[in-house]
Design a protein around this motif. Structure first.
Motif, short mmCIF file in Angstrom:
data_model
loop_
_atom_site.label_atom_id
_atom_site.label_comp_id
_atom_site.label_asym_id
_atom_site.label_seq_id
_atom_site.Cartn_x
_atom_site.Cartn_y
_atom_site.Cartn_z
N PRO A 3 40.30 36.85 47.00
CA PRO A 3 39.56 38.01 46.51
C PRO A 3 39.06 37.81 45.09
O PRO A 3 39.74 37.21 44.24
N ALA A 4 37.86 38.31 44.84
CA ALA A 4 37.26 38.27 43.50
C ALA A 4 36.76 39.67 43.18
O ALA A 4 36.17 40.34 44.03
N LEU A 5 37.00 40.12 41.95
CA LEU A 5 36.61 41.46 41.54
C LEU A 5 35.40 41.40 40.61
O LEU A 5 35.39 40.64 39.64
N LEU A 6 34.40 42.22 40.90
CA LEU A 6 33.24 42.38 40.02
C LEU A 6 33.30 43.78 39.41
O LEU A 6 33.27 44.78 40.13
N VAL A 27 34.58 39.52 47.99
CA VAL A 27 34.21 40.27 46.80
C VAL A 27 34.54 41.75 46.95
O VAL A 27 34.21 42.39 47.94
N VAL A 28 35.22 42.29 45.94
CA VAL A 28 35.43 43.73 45.83
C VAL A 28 34.80 44.16 44.51
O VAL A 28 34.71 43.36 43.57
N THR A 29 34.35 45.39 44.44
CA THR A 29 33.58 45.82 43.27
C THR A 29 34.09 47.14 42.70
O THR A 29 34.76 47.92 43.39
N SER A 30 33.71 47.37 41.45
CA SER A 30 33.91 48.67 40.83
C SER A 30 32.89 48.81 39.72
O SER A 30 32.65 47.86 38.96
N ASP A 49 33.27 51.45 37.68
CA ASP A 49 34.02 52.31 36.77
C ASP A 49 35.21 51.53 36.22
O ASP A 49 36.06 51.07 37.00
N PRO A 50 35.30 51.32 34.91
CA PRO A 50 36.38 50.50 34.35
C PRO A 50 37.78 51.05 34.63
O PRO A 50 38.72 50.27 34.85
N VAL A 51 37.92 52.37 34.64
CA VAL A 51 39.23 52.95 34.95
C VAL A 51 39.56 52.74 36.42
O VAL A 51 40.67 52.32 36.79
N GLY A 52 38.57 53.00 37.28
CA GLY A 52 38.78 52.77 38.71
C GLY A 52 39.01 51.32 39.04
O GLY A 52 39.66 50.98 40.03
N ALA A 53 38.49 50.42 38.20
CA ALA A 53 38.65 48.98 38.43
C ALA A 53 40.11 48.56 38.39
O ALA A 53 40.51 47.61 39.08
N ILE A 54 40.91 49.26 37.62
CA ILE A 54 42.34 48.94 37.55
C ILE A 54 42.99 49.19 38.90
O ILE A 54 43.75 48.36 39.41
N ASP A 55 42.67 50.33 39.50
CA ASP A 55 43.21 50.65 40.82
C ASP A 55 42.72 49.66 41.87
O ASP A 55 43.50 49.19 42.72
N VAL A 56 41.44 49.32 41.82
CA VAL A 56 40.89 48.34 42.76
C VAL A 56 41.59 47.00 42.60
O VAL A 56 41.96 46.34 43.58
N ALA A 57 41.82 46.59 41.36
CA ALA A 57 42.47 45.31 41.10
C ALA A 57 43.91 45.31 41.60
O ALA A 57 44.38 44.32 42.18
N LEU A 58 44.62 46.40 41.40
CA LEU A 58 46.01 46.47 41.85
C LEU A 58 46.12 46.46 43.37
O LEU A 58 47.12 46.00 43.92
N SER A 59 45.09 46.94 44.06
CA SER A 59 45.12 46.92 45.52
C SER A 59 44.65 45.57 46.08
O SER A 59 45.19 45.07 47.06
N ALA A 60 43.65 44.96 45.43
CA ALA A 60 43.09 43.70 45.94
C ALA A 60 43.81 42.47 45.41
O ALA A 60 43.79 41.42 46.04
N LEU A 61 44.44 42.59 44.22
CA LEU A 61 45.08 41.46 43.55
C LEU A 61 44.14 40.24 43.51
O LEU A 61 44.42 39.18 44.08
#
Length: 263
Positions: A141-144, A166-169, A171-183
């Motif tokens: 997984p890669a986060l944008l 690829v997972v995206t966000s 919103d910088p605050v929402g990106a933390i939640d996305v990152a914690l779920s996608a690792l």
């Protein structure tokens, strides 16, 4: 007199049942649209737009009614739409698989446990490029973290074509939640973000234990690469968005050994 706890619980239970019924309707309509698009290529564009509306509804309501996994799966499906170069038989089949998973969750009436959800996300990885039969595909997984638009779509498509999920966000605050779920194995973060800068967000990532292994790239359009390097952690990479960006990005991912994991 105010409503009792029992009354509130009853209302919530009834709303949850209504959500499940509505969600099943959204999925059934999506199946019909997929079937129609498979039979008539001229309907693909129109039907994909209508499917996106169903995805948006499921994504927006899932977490509110005890199904956060549905919200996350639909977010992943939106990312699939954004990073796919085309929509044909293969992509339609993959979209159907996303809805199959959500349908199973709704039928069970219980949300997926975190470990099961991560395994499901890996299985549903959004890859637009076929790597050939018989080759083992690994989930990377890669986060944008970028505003939605052409630039994020282009970067996402480039990463997907290289085999990353690829997972995206935006919103910088929402990106933390996305990152914690996608690792994610790595995150590409725009320097300019609403409310929180990309530099600040990168520092937050490095402070979170669960994201300690996530490599970070910060993108900047300004000629300030050297200045930004002075205020981020030593392992954070700063890339300038210019004509050589994709070449530099590829070189960096090779340097980190991530292409070696895919092959």
């Amino acid at each position: 007199m105010g409503a009792s706890a029992t009354d509130i619980e009853q209302v919530i239970a009834e709303l949850r049942i209504e959500f499940i019924e509505d969600a099943i309707d959204h999925i059934e309509r999506s199946y019909e649209l997929i079937d129609e698009a498979e039979k008539n290529n001229d309907k693909i564009d129109e039907n994909m737009l209508r499917i996106k509306r169903n995805i948006h509804s499921l994504k927006g309501q899932g977490g509110s009614f005890g199904f956060p996994s549905i919200t996350r799966i639909m977010h992943n499906l939106e990312d699939f739409f954004e990073t796919s170069y085309e929509f044909g038989a293969e992509q339609l089949a993959q979209i159907r698989q996303f809805f199959d998973v959500v349908s199973d969750i709704l039928e069970a009436g219980e949300d997926l446990p975190e470990d099961d959800l991560r395994a499901t996300m890996a299985r549903l990885r959004a890859r637009a490029q076929s790597f050939g039969s018989g080759q083992e595909l690994k989930d990377i997984p890669a986060l944008l973290v970028m505003g939605s638009g052409v630039q994020r779509s282009l970067v996402g498509k480039e990463l997907v074509s290289c085999g990353f999920r690829v997972v995206t966000s935006d919103d910088p605050v929402g990106a933390i939640d996305v990152a914690l779920s996608a690792l994610p194995k790595f995150a590409i973060i725009n320097k300019l973000l609403p409310g929180v800068s990309g530099v600040e967000l990168s520092n937050v990532f490095t402070a979170i234990k669960a994201l300690a292994d996530c490599k970070i790239i910060i993108l900047t359009s300004d000629d300030d690469v050297k200045q930004v390097e002075k205020i981020v952690s030593k392992d954070t990479v700063i890339l300038h968005k210019d004509e050589s960006f994709y070449e530099k990005l590829t070189d960096q991912l090779i340097d980190w050994g991530l292409f070696g994991e895919i092959a």
